[in-house]
Structure formats: C-alpha cells, structure tokens
Enzyme design. Structure first.
Site, short mmCIF file in Angstrom:
data_model
loop_
_atom_site.label_atom_id
_atom_site.label_comp_id
_atom_site.label_asym_id
_atom_site.label_seq_id
_atom_site.Cartn_x
_atom_site.Cartn_y
_atom_site.Cartn_z
N ASP A 1 0.85 -1.19 0.00
CA ASP A 1 0.00 0.00 0.00
C ASP A 1 0.89 1.24 0.00
OD1 ASP A 1 -2.39 1.31 -0.15
OD2 ASP A 1 -2.82 1.22 1.99
N HIS B 1 -4.25 13.70 1.70
CA HIS B 1 -4.39 12.80 2.85
C HIS B 1 -3.14 12.89 3.73
CE1 HIS B 1 -5.33 9.16 5.16
NE2 HIS B 1 -4.12 8.71 4.85
N GLU C 1 -10.61 3.62 4.28
CA GLU C 1 -9.77 4.49 3.46
C GLU C 1 -10.16 4.27 2.01
OE1 GLU C 1 -5.61 3.88 4.40
OE2 GLU C 1 -5.74 5.29 6.08
N GLU D 1 -9.40 4.10 -1.64
CA GLU D 1 -8.20 3.92 -2.44
C GLU D 1 -8.55 3.23 -3.75
OE1 GLU D 1 -4.78 2.27 -0.48
OE2 GLU D 1 -5.38 3.01 1.51
N ASP E 1 -9.07 0.24 2.45
CA ASP E 1 -8.03 -0.15 3.41
C ASP E 1 -8.55 0.16 4.82
OD1 ASP E 1 -5.65 -0.75 4.68
OD2 ASP E 1 -4.71 1.16 4.18
N ARG F 1 -7.82 3.04 13.89
CA ARG F 1 -6.98 4.21 14.18
C ARG F 1 -6.35 4.17 15.57
NH1 ARG F 1 -5.93 5.52 9.16
NH2 ARG F 1 -7.78 6.18 7.99
N GLN G 1 -3.52 1.74 15.37
CA GLN G 1 -2.50 2.32 14.49
C GLN G 1 -1.70 3.40 15.20
OE1 GLN G 1 -4.22 4.14 10.99
NE2 GLN G 1 -2.25 4.70 10.11
N LYS H 1 -4.06 -2.34 10.34
CA LYS H 1 -4.49 -2.41 8.94
C LYS H 1 -4.71 -3.84 8.46
CE LYS H 1 -3.37 1.98 7.60
NZ LYS H 1 -4.24 2.89 6.85
N THR I 1 -8.92 -5.95 4.15
CA THR I 1 -8.86 -4.98 3.05
C THR I 1 -9.87 -5.48 2.02
OG1 THR I 1 -6.49 -4.69 3.43
CG2 THR I 1 -7.35 -3.91 1.32
N GLU J 1 -10.06 12.03 8.58
CA GLU J 1 -9.97 13.37 8.02
C GLU J 1 -11.28 14.13 8.16
OE1 GLU J 1 -7.59 12.90 4.07
OE2 GLU J 1 -8.11 10.94 4.88
MN MN Z 1 -4.07 2.96 3.15
#
Ligand code: MN
Length: 432
Positions: A136, A143, A207, A209, A241, A245, A248, A261, A265, A381
């Site tokens: 990834d 971002h 996420e 992507e 993804d 948080r 992480q 993560k 996915t 975000e």
């Molecule tokens: Mn990602």
C-alpha cells in the site's frame, strides 16, 4: 492506445449495457471471477456487461470460436486470470478486441452468447485472482498533509514525501472481495489514562483507495524502468483499506502500519483493464515549485499521460438509516488526478531495488483525498481525528464506524467524446 473498442458509438446486444448510467458499457469489459449464487460450481472468469455477466466457461462451450480465440479463452473458462495477466498488453488487447466484437450489436456470436449471460444479481463474486503480495502506497498528498497535521502540526509533510513514493508492505491473506463482512478487530491501544489496554477497536475507519493489479512479473534483480512500467499493469479495482486508528496510533512508530491495517482490506470484484482506462489518461505534472522526480521516476510518456481521471466517492448507510428506509448518503467525492505519484512511478520505484513483482500482486494507491476539508477519504480526516462528528440523514452522528455500518466506494470515468464507465461497487459491512 485508442482503437475501435473505445468508439463511443458502439452498442451492445445486451440492452442494459447501452444505458448511459451503467458502469459496464461495451467500452469497459472488466474481468471478474464468479459462479452462479447458490451453486457449488467451480469459479470461472466472466466479463461484466450492463447488469449481466458473460460467463466465459459457458461461452467456450456454447459458441463457436476459431482456434486462436478458443485457446485464449480456455484459461479464463477455467477460472484462471493469471494466464492473461502474465502475457502482457498485446494478449490483453487481443482478448479485449475479441470480447468487444462478440458483445457488440449485430455480432455473429450474439445469438450463441445470449445463452451465456448470468444476471449480476445472481452471481457470487470472489477475488479476481489469488493475490500473493500487497503493497500500500501513500500517493494522496492531501491525505498525507491532513493526517500529518493531526499527528505533527509543526511538520505535516515529512521531507521525503516529494522524492520517494512512500509505501508499506500490506497483508495479502486478509484481502476480501466486496460484499463480504469482517469482524471488528481487537488490539492494543492507549487507554484514557495513557496506560496501554487490549480491547475492541473504538476508532474503526475506512480508506478510499484504488488498487492496481500487476500483469507480467519481473525477475528478482531486474528492475522495471519507468518506460516499461505501464506494460506491467493489468488493471485496476477499488480498494478499501480498513483501519483501526487507535491500534494504528499506538503501534505505527517506528515501522509503520501493522495490526491496525492487516485485519481486512476489501477490493471491488471487477478488474477494469488499463485498455478500458486509456481514454481517461491525463498529464502528470508537478505543481510549480515542487522538485521534479529523479530520472528513474521520470519519462516523457509518464508526464504526458501518467495520470488517470477517475472520480471517486464514499457512501455510508447505518443500520438505523436502513431501518428508517433512508438510502446511503454520499460522504465525499475526490479524484485520482490529485494523487502525487502515478502507477508507473509506483512500479518503477517498487522494483528499483531489484524487488520482483508477480502477476496478480496488488499495489494500493493510498487514501485519495481531495484538497478541501470535505474531501477527506477517511473518517479520520472528515471528523478531524474524531473530534468533529459528522451528522447523517436521520440525525445520527459518527466519528468512527459502528457495527452494522455499510461503506460503499464508487469510481467512474467520464470524458467528452467517450463512453463513461465505472468500477461497480466496493462494499463492506462492519461486524457482519
Ligand atoms: Mn491505506
């Protein structure tokens, strides 16, 4: 490279493919692996056309093909997309030309292939191929800036960002196809008093992507130059993804994402080929004042058409919204044109040290946020790190995802003078 398969005037004998709103007109022809829902049939490769799937196993049995095309379709009928992936762009063009001819209006194969359609609503999709490796990247500069600001207000963008396509080695084993649920992960996180605790994730996020699937492999020790990098790409999918948080934030330094993560996915089932995306290529220029890429990441072709114009969206529906009969709500929209690095640069960089990529390897783009605050490609975000809840239709609020929430990613390409096309949906439900 544009040819008659991109002709916007082409129509299909499959009526639903001629509806301008479909993601799958005859100009798209994405590949997916499926079987009829409720059966134990072996999976086979199909081609999405309108709201149908052309079953290539049935197509091989029911329709006369010349020797050349029969041999081309044989691995696909057996559920094997690798074979076509490994052959590279020329074989892919040939397969596309044959399928375009077979599916267009007045094709001689039409009457045979009408018997080989399965409604998408009755198809059980699986991953398009076994994905052996997954990297990834972090090409979404907006971002990187927004998230960087949350964690490091004084230095949001690290000094390497505009020089090196940043990436980390993802986990291939937990990649799932759209529609499959996954359990909320547990893990270690900082408790309210700062003492680490183990428990269920409380800051579950998505996420937005894109993913690129690798076509022909390169041998270990043989880097792929930027001039050849496009030839290593087979096609693209939407990619979610999922990110814990809280896990992480506690684990990511110094080696980057790990258990925050690797639990799941999700990718969309239909691989939109690089051929289908050809009309939507755009210039990939550096903003004024930014450093030019080092020579191994720079080429005339990459500057002239390295970018791809794909509009991306995230939609959310909660269990309460579903109960109240409220449809999913669109949380944001962004464009792949805002990515800082192109797919060719990712391939050239990934292999620049001699690392070998294999057919079917997946390269994630990283979260594709837009430049404005409302264009965050993750809840991290949109809610400013969980501090500013968003309000949903029906009055509910969210900072992060709750069990039963359904997140849907969409992607679509449009350009005047060409048929619009899309990626279908990438759907995931938390805790299902
Ligand atoms: Mn990602």
């Amino acid at each position: 490279m544009l040819d008659d398969t991109h002709d916007p005037a082409l129509r299909s004998w499959v009526d639903s493919a001629n509806d301008g709103a479909t993601d799958f007109p005859v100009q798209n022809l994405p590949f997916g692996r499926f079987r009829r829902a409720g059966t134990e049939e072996p999976y086979r490769i199909g081609v999405a056309i309108g709201d149908q799937v052309l079953d290539l196993k049935m197509a091989l049995e029911q329709c006369p093909w010349d020797n050349f095309h029969y041999r081309m379709l044989e691995p696909l009928a057996a559920g094997n997309l690798y074979h076509l992936m490994s052959l590279g762009p020329k074989a892919r063009h040939e397969a596309r030309a044959a399928l375009s001819n077979a599916l267009r209006h007045n094709s001689v194969q039409g009457p045979f292939l009408e018997l080989c359609l399965v409604p998408q609503a009755r198809a059980e999709m699986t991953l398009p191929c076994r994905i052996n490796d997954y990297t990834d990247f972090y090409t979404g500069i907006h971002h990187a800036q927004t998230v960087g600001k949350l964690f490091r207000p004084d230095a949001p963008l690290l000094p390497n960002y505009k020089w090196v396509p940043i990436g980390y080695h993802g986990r291939a084993s937990s990649i799932i196809v759209s529609g499959k649920g996954f359990a909320r992960p547990s893990g270690q996180m900082k408790g309210t008093d700062g003492t680490p605790v183990f428990g269920a994730c409380r800051a579950l996020d998505y996420e937005l992507e894109l993913g690129a699937l690798i076509g022909p492999a390169n041998a270990m020790g043989e880097p792929v130059g930027i001039e050849q990098a496009e030839d290593r790409l087979f096609g693209m999918v939407l990619l979610n993804d999922w990110s814990a948080r809280d896990l992480q934030a506690w684990e990511y330094q110094p080696l980057g994402p790990f258990l925050g993560k690797s639990f799941a996915t999700t990718i969309s089932p239909w691989v939109v080929t690089m051929d289908a995306l050809a009309p939507f290529r755009k210039r990939a220029d550096r903003p004024e004042g930014d450093p030019q890429p080092l020579p191994y990441l720079d080429s005339t072709e990459n500057r002239e058409q390295g970018a791809i114009d794909i509009t991306l969206e995230v939609w959310l529906q909660t269990p309460q919204m579903k109960f109240q009969g409220l449809p999913a709500v669109r949380l944001m929209q962004s464009s792949f044109l805002d990515a800082y690095w192109t797919l060719a640069q990712l391939v050239a960089h990934h292999t620049s040290n001699g690392c070998n990529l294999s057919s079917g390897d997946l390269l994630g783009t990283g979260t594709l946020s837009g430049p404005t605050p409302g264009q965050g490609g993750s809840l991290l975000e949109l809610t400013q790190g969980g501090r500013q809840p968003i309000t949903l239709p029906g009055g509910e609020q969210r900072t992060f995802l709750l069990d039963g929430d359904t997140v849907t990613l969409r992607g679509r390409c449009a350009r005047a003078g060409f048929a619009s096309l899309g990626f279908g949906e990438c759907v995931g439900q938390v805790g299902a």
